[in-house]
Design a protein around this motif. Sequence first.
Motif, PDB file in Angstrom:
ATOM      1  N   UNK A 111     -17.291  -0.565 -40.598  1.00 37.73           N
ATOM      2  CA  UNK A 111     -16.878   0.078 -41.840  1.00 37.73           C
ATOM      3  C   UNK A 111     -15.661  -0.690 -42.336  1.00 37.73           C
ATOM      4  N   UNK A 112     -15.789  -1.374 -43.461  1.00 40.00           N
ATOM      5  CA  UNK A 112     -14.709  -2.198 -43.998  1.00 40.00           C
ATOM      6  C   UNK A 112     -13.813  -1.451 -44.978  1.00 40.00           C
ATOM      7  N   UNK A 113     -13.804  -0.127 -44.934  1.00 38.01           N
ATOM      8  CA  UNK A 113     -12.944   0.655 -45.820  1.00 38.01           C
ATOM      9  C   UNK A 113     -11.499   0.187 -45.674  1.00 38.01           C
ATOM     10  N   UNK A 114     -10.792   0.024 -46.772  1.00 35.38           N
ATOM     11  CA  UNK A 114      -9.427  -0.469 -46.753  1.00 35.38           C
ATOM     12  C   UNK A 114      -8.505   0.485 -46.000  1.00 35.38           C
ATOM     13  N   UNK A 115      -8.636   1.773 -46.230  1.00 34.87           N
ATOM     14  CA  UNK A 115      -7.736   2.754 -45.618  1.00 34.87           C
ATOM     15  C   UNK A 115      -8.201   3.245 -44.254  1.00 34.87           C
ATOM     16  N   UNK A 116      -9.506   3.380 -44.059  1.00 36.19           N
ATOM     17  CA  UNK A 116     -10.041   3.964 -42.826  1.00 36.19           C
ATOM     18  C   UNK A 116     -11.141   3.082 -42.214  1.00 36.19           C
ATOM     19  N   UNK A 117     -10.796   1.854 -41.839  1.00 27.44           N
ATOM     20  CA  UNK A 117     -11.811   0.972 -41.254  1.00 27.44           C
ATOM     21  C   UNK A 117     -12.243   1.455 -39.867  1.00 27.44           C
ATOM     22  N   UNK A 118     -13.405   0.994 -39.438  1.00 31.86           N
ATOM     23  CA  UNK A 118     -13.928   1.387 -38.126  1.00 31.86           C
ATOM     24  C   UNK A 118     -14.949   0.374 -37.651  1.00 31.86           C
ATOM     25  N   UNK A 119     -15.115   0.308 -36.326  1.00 37.55           N
ATOM     26  CA  UNK A 119     -16.192  -0.489 -35.738  1.00 37.55           C
ATOM     27  C   UNK A 119     -16.866   0.353 -34.656  1.00 37.55           C
ATOM     28  N   UNK A 120     -18.165   0.161 -34.537  1.00 28.67           N
ATOM     29  CA  UNK A 120     -18.989   0.919 -33.594  1.00 28.67           C
ATOM     30  C   UNK A 120     -19.846  -0.061 -32.800  1.00 28.67           C
ATOM     31  N   UNK A 121     -19.915   0.166 -31.490  1.00 33.19           N
ATOM     32  CA  UNK A 121     -20.697  -0.725 -30.634  1.00 33.19           C
ATOM     33  C   UNK A 121     -21.344   0.082 -29.514  1.00 33.19           C
ATOM     34  N   UNK A 122     -22.131  -0.610 -28.693  1.00 29.41           N
ATOM     35  CA  UNK A 122     -22.781   0.037 -27.555  1.00 29.41           C
ATOM     36  C   UNK A 122     -22.744  -0.912 -26.364  1.00 29.41           C
ATOM     37  N   UNK A 123     -22.385  -0.369 -25.197  1.00 30.81           N
ATOM     38  CA  UNK A 123     -22.374  -1.160 -23.979  1.00 30.81           C
ATOM     39  C   UNK A 123     -23.802  -1.391 -23.521  1.00 30.81           C
ATOM     40  N   UNK A 124     -23.969  -2.327 -22.603  1.00 29.14           N
ATOM     41  CA  UNK A 124     -25.307  -2.614 -22.074  1.00 29.14           C
ATOM     42  C   UNK A 124     -25.881  -1.423 -21.318  1.00 29.14           C
ATOM     43  N   UNK A 125     -25.004  -0.553 -20.792  1.00 21.39           N
ATOM     44  CA  UNK A 125     -25.511   0.622 -20.065  1.00 21.39           C
ATOM     45  C   UNK A 125     -25.591   1.869 -20.948  1.00 21.39           C
ATOM     46  N   UNK A 126     -25.559   1.684 -22.276  1.00 17.58           N
ATOM     47  CA  UNK A 126     -25.871   2.766 -23.200  1.00 17.58           C
ATOM     48  C   UNK A 126     -24.719   3.643 -23.651  1.00 17.58           C
ATOM     49  N   UNK A 127     -23.472   3.261 -23.357  1.00 12.84           N
ATOM     50  CA  UNK A 127     -22.331   4.037 -23.820  1.00 12.84           C
ATOM     51  C   UNK A 127     -21.950   3.586 -25.226  1.00 12.84           C
ATOM     52  N   UNK A 128     -21.790   4.549 -26.139  1.00 17.23           N
ATOM     53  CA  UNK A 128     -21.350   4.244 -27.489  1.00 17.23           C
ATOM     54  C   UNK A 128     -19.837   4.157 -27.515  1.00 17.23           C
ATOM     55  N   UNK A 129     -19.300   3.146 -28.180  1.00 16.98           N
ATOM     56  CA  UNK A 129     -17.852   2.970 -28.275  1.00 16.98           C
ATOM     57  C   UNK A 129     -17.469   2.833 -29.736  1.00 16.98           C
ATOM     58  N   UNK A 130     -16.301   3.349 -30.078  1.00 17.03           N
ATOM     59  CA  UNK A 130     -15.856   3.212 -31.458  1.00 17.03           C
ATOM     60  C   UNK A 130     -14.347   3.084 -31.524  1.00 17.03           C
ATOM     61  N   UNK A 131     -13.905   2.395 -32.553  1.00 14.58           N
ATOM     62  CA  UNK A 131     -12.504   2.308 -32.944  1.00 14.58           C
ATOM     63  C   UNK A 131     -12.467   2.701 -34.408  1.00 14.58           C
ATOM     64  N   UNK A 132     -11.726   3.766 -34.699  1.00 16.79           N
ATOM     65  CA  UNK A 132     -11.611   4.249 -36.083  1.00 16.79           C
ATOM     66  C   UNK A 132     -10.145   4.399 -36.426  1.00 16.79           C
ATOM     67  N   UNK A 133      -9.817   4.148 -37.686  1.00 17.07           N
ATOM     68  CA  UNK A 133      -8.463   4.384 -38.167  1.00 17.07           C
ATOM     69  C   UNK A 133      -8.436   5.631 -39.022  1.00 17.07           C
ATOM     70  N   UNK A 134      -7.398   6.417 -38.826  1.00 15.11           N
ATOM     71  CA  UNK A 134      -7.174   7.626 -39.613  1.00 15.11           C
ATOM     72  C   UNK A 134      -5.887   7.493 -40.408  1.00 15.11           C
ATOM     73  N   UNK A 135      -5.349   8.622 -40.820  1.00 16.44           N
ATOM     74  CA  UNK A 135      -4.144   8.645 -41.630  1.00 16.44           C
ATOM     75  C   UNK A 135      -2.931   8.079 -40.913  1.00 16.44           C
ATOM     76  N   UNK A 136      -2.032   7.504 -41.703  1.00 16.37           N
ATOM     77  CA  UNK A 136      -0.756   6.960 -41.213  1.00 16.37           C
ATOM     78  C   UNK A 136      -0.940   5.834 -40.197  1.00 16.37           C
ATOM     79  N   UNK A 137      -2.069   5.148 -40.247  1.00 13.08           N
ATOM     80  CA  UNK A 137      -2.290   4.008 -39.364  1.00 13.08           C
ATOM     81  C   UNK A 137      -2.584   4.387 -37.930  1.00 13.08           C
TER      82      UNK A 137
END
Length: 186
Positions: A111-137
């Motif tokens: 998600x390339x949103x300027x204020x609230x960007x995020x990336x989502x991925x999955x490990x080889x063993x099926x775990x979902x991982x995410x990094x998201x930005x919220x308010x105030x950085x």
Amino acid sequence: MIFSVRGSALLLLFCISLTGCSSETVATNDEGQGGMNMQGAAGRADEILDSVLKEIQPEVQWAHGPTTAGSCDVTRRRTVMTVVSAERRGNFLGLVDRFWRKSDYRMKAINNDVDFPAIYAQTRDGFGVSLRFGGKGQAFLQVDSPCVKKSDVADSTTSPNGPSYEGVYPLPRPNIRSPFWSAGAP
């Protein structure tokens, strides 16, 4: 007879394609993912979170977010308490993205949103991982397990590298300043 077998196979393929499931993420027996239970999945989630936080340099302070358990899955969260300025969010996202790719995680969405960007991925063993930005950085890291055998889930044994905010929810906005991560220049 041939039609019903062929039809069943096509229906199964259609259902798998709709849900996005694969052999990596679908539990095929009553033991769940490879016999792992929810406590084991929580431990694996902690390992994933520990490894990505170790890669972030200069170090950021973080606190545990809430752990949630569903009927057959568990979610662990870490909340970054260091202010990540708008000018440094790209650096932060890029560092995590490179680490996940190097770890052979499959990138699911960006998600390339300027204020609230995020990336989502999955490990080889099926775990979902995410990094998201919220308010105030404020950055939020989250790991979602695949379906596993139901069990009790204990709190994480990893200690945060700053205040624990035990019993505080929601956690406060980021309140730690970093000469690098909080800087106003890229």
